[in-house]
Design a protein around this motif. Structure first.
Motif, PDB file in Angstrom:
ATOM      1  N   PHE A  64      -3.589   7.770 -13.207  1.00 26.14           N
ATOM      2  CA  PHE A  64      -2.615   8.530 -12.440  1.00 26.14           C
ATOM      3  C   PHE A  64      -2.138   7.694 -11.259  1.00 26.14           C
ATOM      4  CE2 PHE A  64      -5.614  11.403 -14.412  1.00 26.14           C
ATOM      5  CZ  PHE A  64      -4.809  12.384 -14.991  1.00 26.14           C
ATOM      6  N   THR A  65      -0.853   7.806 -10.948  1.00 22.76           N
ATOM      7  CA  THR A  65      -0.285   7.100  -9.802  1.00 22.76           C
ATOM      8  C   THR A  65      -0.027   8.095  -8.672  1.00 22.76           C
ATOM      9  OG1 THR A  65       0.772   5.445 -11.209  1.00 22.76           O
ATOM     10  CG2 THR A  65       1.615   5.678  -8.974  1.00 22.76           C
ATOM     11  N   PHE A  66      -0.460   7.734  -7.464  1.00 18.80           N
ATOM     12  CA  PHE A  66      -0.274   8.569  -6.278  1.00 18.80           C
ATOM     13  C   PHE A  66       0.569   7.811  -5.250  1.00 18.80           C
ATOM     14  CE2 PHE A  66      -4.069   9.901  -8.363  1.00 18.80           C
ATOM     15  CZ  PHE A  66      -4.190  11.271  -8.154  1.00 18.80           C
ATOM     16  N   LEU A  67       1.427   8.544  -4.576  1.00 22.69           N
ATOM     17  CA  LEU A  67       2.178   7.957  -3.472  1.00 22.69           C
ATOM     18  C   LEU A  67       1.315   7.964  -2.214  1.00 22.69           C
ATOM     19  CD1 LEU A  67       5.690   9.617  -3.985  1.00 22.69           C
ATOM     20  CD2 LEU A  67       4.856   7.427  -4.855  1.00 22.69           C
ATOM     21  N   VAL A  68       1.465   6.943  -1.397  1.00 22.23           N
ATOM     22  CA  VAL A  68       0.713   6.823  -0.149  1.00 22.23           C
ATOM     23  C   VAL A  68       1.710   6.796   1.001  1.00 22.23           C
ATOM     24  CG1 VAL A  68      -0.848   5.352   1.192  1.00 22.23           C
ATOM     25  CG2 VAL A  68      -1.157   5.567  -1.286  1.00 22.23           C
ATOM     26  N   ASN A  69       1.428   7.543   2.073  1.00 24.48           N
ATOM     27  CA  ASN A  69       2.329   7.532   3.231  1.00 24.48           C
ATOM     28  C   ASN A  69       1.538   7.400   4.531  1.00 24.48           C
ATOM     29  OD1 ASN A  69       1.349  10.145   3.854  1.00 24.48           O
ATOM     30  ND2 ASN A  69       2.959  11.096   2.607  1.00 24.48           N
ATOM     31  N   GLU A  70       2.255   7.531   5.659  1.00 19.96           N
ATOM     32  CA  GLU A  70       1.606   7.309   6.959  1.00 19.96           C
ATOM     33  C   GLU A  70       0.585   8.386   7.298  1.00 19.96           C
ATOM     34  OE1 GLU A  70       5.227   9.810   7.423  1.00 19.96           O
ATOM     35  OE2 GLU A  70       4.755   7.886   6.454  1.00 19.96           O
ATOM     36  N   LYS A  71       0.614   9.536   6.607  1.00 21.19           N
ATOM     37  CA  LYS A  71      -0.332  10.611   6.879  1.00 21.19           C
ATOM     38  C   LYS A  71      -1.617  10.501   6.059  1.00 21.19           C
ATOM     39  CE  LYS A  71       3.250  13.949   8.177  1.00 21.19           C
ATOM     40  NZ  LYS A  71       3.845  15.273   7.859  1.00 21.19           N
ATOM     41  N   THR A  72      -1.644   9.616   5.079  1.00 19.42           N
ATOM     42  CA  THR A  72      -2.822   9.455   4.223  1.00 19.42           C
ATOM     43  C   THR A  72      -4.015   8.963   5.031  1.00 19.42           C
ATOM     44  OG1 THR A  72      -1.383   8.905   2.353  1.00 19.42           O
ATOM     45  CG2 THR A  72      -3.725   8.410   2.121  1.00 19.42           C
ATOM     46  N   GLU A  73      -5.155   9.623   4.858  1.00 17.11           N
ATOM     47  CA  GLU A  73      -6.384   9.222   5.549  1.00 17.11           C
ATOM     48  C   GLU A  73      -7.216   8.327   4.631  1.00 17.11           C
ATOM     49  OE1 GLU A  73      -8.461  12.248   8.182  1.00 17.11           O
ATOM     50  OE2 GLU A  73      -7.400  13.561   6.768  1.00 17.11           O
ATOM     51  N   TYR A  77       0.812  -1.222   0.000  1.00 10.92           N
ATOM     52  CA  TYR A  77       0.000   0.000   0.000  1.00 10.92           C
ATOM     53  C   TYR A  77       0.844   1.270   0.000  1.00 10.92           C
ATOM     54  CZ  TYR A  77      -3.395  -3.520   1.414  1.00 10.92           C
ATOM     55  OH  TYR A  77      -4.172  -4.653   1.482  1.00 10.92           O
ATOM     56  N   GLU A  78       1.872   1.293  -0.832  1.00 12.29           N
ATOM     57  CA  GLU A  78       2.740   2.468  -0.928  1.00 12.29           C
ATOM     58  C   GLU A  78       2.361   3.362  -2.104  1.00 12.29           C
ATOM     59  OE1 GLU A  78       6.565   0.686  -1.191  1.00 12.29           O
ATOM     60  OE2 GLU A  78       6.757   0.403   0.989  1.00 12.29           O
ATOM     61  N   LYS A  79       1.519   2.855  -2.990  1.00 10.76           N
ATOM     62  CA  LYS A  79       1.039   3.672  -4.099  1.00 10.76           C
ATOM     63  C   LYS A  79      -0.350   3.192  -4.504  1.00 10.76           C
ATOM     64  CE  LYS A  79       3.045   0.930  -7.857  1.00 10.76           C
ATOM     65  NZ  LYS A  79       3.884   0.957  -9.071  1.00 10.76           N
ATOM     66  N   ILE A  80      -1.081   4.070  -5.178  1.00 12.60           N
ATOM     67  CA  ILE A  80      -2.426   3.741  -5.633  1.00 12.60           C
ATOM     68  C   ILE A  80      -2.603   4.312  -7.033  1.00 12.60           C
ATOM     69  CG2 ILE A  80      -3.451   5.832  -4.603  1.00 12.60           C
ATOM     70  CD1 ILE A  80      -5.949   4.116  -3.986  1.00 12.60           C
ATOM     71  N   VAL A  81      -3.231   3.532  -7.914  1.00 12.17           N
ATOM     72  CA  VAL A  81      -3.470   3.969  -9.286  1.00 12.17           C
ATOM     73  C   VAL A  81      -4.944   4.336  -9.418  1.00 12.17           C
ATOM     74  CG1 VAL A  81      -3.365   3.367 -11.729  1.00 12.17           C
ATOM     75  CG2 VAL A  81      -1.637   2.475 -10.148  1.00 12.17           C
ATOM     76  N   ILE A  82      -5.188   5.557  -9.901  1.00 12.68           N
ATOM     77  CA  ILE A  82      -6.539   6.117 -10.001  1.00 12.68           C
ATOM     78  C   ILE A  82      -6.856   6.442 -11.456  1.00 12.68           C
ATOM     79  CG2 ILE A  82      -7.993   8.085  -9.346  1.00 12.68           C
ATOM     80  CD1 ILE A  82      -7.455   6.403  -6.967  1.00 12.68           C
ATOM     81  N   SER A  83      -8.115   6.212 -11.852  1.00 12.34           N
ATOM     82  CA  SER A  83      -8.585   6.640 -13.169  1.00 12.34           C
ATOM     83  C   SER A  83      -9.459   7.879 -12.995  1.00 12.34           C
ATOM     84  CB  SER A  83      -9.380   5.531 -13.842  1.00 12.34           C
ATOM     85  OG  SER A  83      -9.982   6.015 -15.035  1.00 12.34           O
ATOM     86  N   PHE A  84      -9.146   8.924 -13.761  1.00  9.88           N
ATOM     87  CA  PHE A  84      -9.919  10.168 -13.687  1.00  9.88           C
ATOM     88  C   PHE A  84      -9.841  10.864 -15.039  1.00  9.88           C
ATOM     89  CE2 PHE A  84     -10.559  14.668 -12.366  1.00  9.88           C
ATOM     90  CZ  PHE A  84     -11.772  14.514 -11.714  1.00  9.88           C
ATOM     91  N   ASP A  85     -10.971  11.340 -15.531  1.00 15.90           N
ATOM     92  CA  ASP A  85     -11.018  11.980 -16.856  1.00 15.90           C
ATOM     93  C   ASP A  85     -10.458  11.068 -17.941  1.00 15.90           C
ATOM     94  OD1 ASP A  85     -12.243  14.245 -15.994  1.00 15.90           O
ATOM     95  OD2 ASP A  85     -10.436  15.481 -15.923  1.00 15.90           O
ATOM     96  N   ASP A  86     -10.749   9.767 -17.835  1.00 21.33           N
ATOM     97  CA  ASP A  86     -10.299   8.772 -18.818  1.00 21.33           C
ATOM     98  C   ASP A  86      -8.771   8.648 -18.892  1.00 21.33           C
ATOM     99  OD1 ASP A  86     -12.904   8.107 -19.569  1.00 21.33           O
ATOM    100  OD2 ASP A  86     -12.983   9.791 -20.968  1.00 21.33           O
TER     101      ASP A  86
END
Length: 525
Positions: free
Chosen positions: A62-71, A50-59
């Motif tokens: 995008f890859t986002f980094l996840v850290n200990e502060k992520t809610e 769970y260190e990164k998450i891949v999101i689809s938006f506007d077709d």
């Protein structure tokens, strides 16, 4: 004294400049880290650690980094564990940009993803104290109220009470109110009953269904090999015309028989009774269409079709049961009848109103006026290529319901339901493959160009390249050929496996690879 004064002046200037630079740095940093929020994004990938998450938006992905502060939230105040966030879920996400990377600050999964405390479904079976309704496990308490809902088609007086579930006919529609426990079982506080009867609305729908296809080019096969399954209503060969499109049935009696064998195994028991078929005018039969587009579809009358293009992507019989169970659920849960009633179709309006929302959406994308020549071209093209009664495009809730119920049909017939997740993973991979999608787009164009009559080259020329491309895209926009929808299906199945079927001993369930390969190898050659 004068020397000392001149010495301090540059020091003061130095410190003043340093403070200014620090201020500018943190000001720019604060500006760069301004939080941005995207609404209704789709989660594509999120796995341990769970260190990164891949999101689809506007077709786009995008890859986002996840850290200990992520809610991680289910609602504004309710947190959720990371392992309860599944691919395919819809979520609102917030993030900041740090060092040219997107860093996730908050993700809030849509409340629609959460299992509700009220749902409607078919009473499938009663096993001891547990009833299966809508693909969910339901139990009664001492205080559970069971009463007739009343109204058209319920065939019982409103408010009439029932002692327990043994007094209800299997196949009845139930509305259940209750809370789901940690074991996945819903403890019902109230159940409303509506017996499943054949209504005038159903009768009208079946008349319209009969107009949507032409089976005159299909011939009954009389000589069925001994090693092939032969349903009582017979297998067929030849072509079937659905709308204005001629579909060639696979000329292989062994495979046609095998698909019928698996389909009949997945069917819920009550639908196999002759009385059910006669009372509801639903006769389940399964056909293989010789077409490279990976798709399957169902009519409200029990006719279910699966393309060779979809069979070729599967790995075993359990994955075949995944698709057939999904399509069977569309029929048993009367999704076509409900859509028919909701849109108030009549014999004169069904062709005109069918998929009106889709036409409007497409016209808007290419800025087409309803009353223009191009608008008429869109209407005609969609009517010719998208039969109104084929149940392969539904709203999100009905697709999720078909996934859930289809999984129960698989489980109840002895198949390993973990293969359902593997099948949708295959579809996710393939629908993301540009080469694969180009191939099936080409096959769809061939289908459109083969249509005789009003849908000719002139009409397609009126649509232009952008309009024609959108038309093909919309025809392919099914649960089997759309990447976002495939991801959604994958997420739905994973959620069900983690909650409803947690703790199941899958060693007792069948995958059926050897049998599947024996038959499907013939179309892979």
């Amino acid at each position: 004294m004068k020397a000392k004064t001149t010495l301090k002046t540059p020091i003061k200037k130095y410190f003043s400049l340093k403070i200014l630079l620090v201020f500018i740095f943190f000001s720019s940093l604060a500006f760069a880290q301004e939080e941005e929020t995207w609404k209704e994004a789709t989660i594509f990938e999120f796995t341990a650690p769970y260190e990164k998450i891949v999101i689809s938006f506007d077709d786009e992905e995008f890859t986002f980094l996840v850290n200990e502060k992520t809610e991680f939230l289910r609602s504004k105040r309710k947190s959720i564990d990371k392992d309860k966030i599944f691919p395919g879920s819809t979520a609102d996400i917030s993030f900041v940009i740090e060092n040219r990377k997107r860093v996730l600050t908050k993700i809030m999964v849509s409340a629609e993803e959460e299992e509700g405390n009220k749902f409607e479904g078919v009473f499938e079976v009663l096993e001891g104290d547990i009833a299966y309704v809508d693909g969910r496990k339901v139990m009664l308490t001492d205080k559970t109220s069971i009463k007739c809902k009343g109204g058209d088609g319920c065939n019982c007086s409103k408010g009439r009470s029932f002692l327990d579930l043994t007094e209800l006919p299997v196949g009845s529609f139930l509305t259940v109110t209750g809370n789901q426990g940690a074991n996945g079982i819903y403890m019902a506080s109230k159940i409303e009953v509506c017996k499943n009867v054949y209504t005038n609305n159903d009768k009208l729908l079946m008349k319209e269904v009969a107009k949507s296809f032409d089976a005159s080019n299909m011939s009954r096969i009389k000589l069925v090999p001994e090693n092939s399954f032969n349903p009582s209503y017979g297998l067929h060969e030849g072509n079937i015309k659905i709308g204005s499109v001629d579909y060639k049935l696979l000329d292989n009696i062994r495979i046609q028989g095998y698909i019928n064998f698996v389909g009949n195994r997945v069917l819920p028991e009550y639908t196999k009774e002759e009385s059910f078929s006669q009372e509801h005018d639903v006769y389940f039969r399964f056909y293989v269409i010789d077409n490279d587009v990976p798709n399957a579809m169902a009519f409200p009358n029990g006719m279910i079709f699966i393309n060779t293009g979809l069979l070729k992507l599967m790995e075993n019989e359990a994955q075949l049961a995944t698709v057939l169970g999904h399509e069977i659920a569309h029929v048993t849960y009367e999704h076509g009848a409900k859509r028919f009633k909701a849109t108030k179709f009549t014999e004169s309006k069904i062709g005109k109103k069918g998929f009106g929302w889709m036409k409007k959406m497409l016209k808007k994308k290419v800025n087409v006026a309803d009353d223009g020549i191009l608008g008429a071209a869109f209407d005609k093209a969609l009517e010719y290529t998208t039969p109104e009664n084929i149940m392969n495009i539904f709203d999100k809730k009905k697709e999720t319901q078909s996934d859930r119920v289809g999984l129960f049909y698989m489980h109840n017939s002895g198949y390993d339901i973990r293969e359902a997740a593997k099948f949708w993973q295959i579809m996710v991979s393939n629908t993301k493959n540009e080469k694969f999608m180009n191939k099936i787009t080409s096959s769809t164009w061939d289908m459109i160009n083969s249509i005789e009559g009003e849908l000719d080259g002139d009409l397609l020329n009126q649509l232009g390249k952008e309009g024609s491309d959108l038309l093909v895209t919309q025809i392919l926009e099914t649960v089997y050929t759309s990447h976002p929808l495939s991801v959604k299906r994958f997420g739905d199945i994973n959620r069900l496996l983690a909650v409803t079927y947690e703790g199941v001993d899958f060693s007792q369930y069948q995958i059926g690879k050897e049998e599947f390969d024996k038959y499907i190898a013939e179309i892979r050659e």
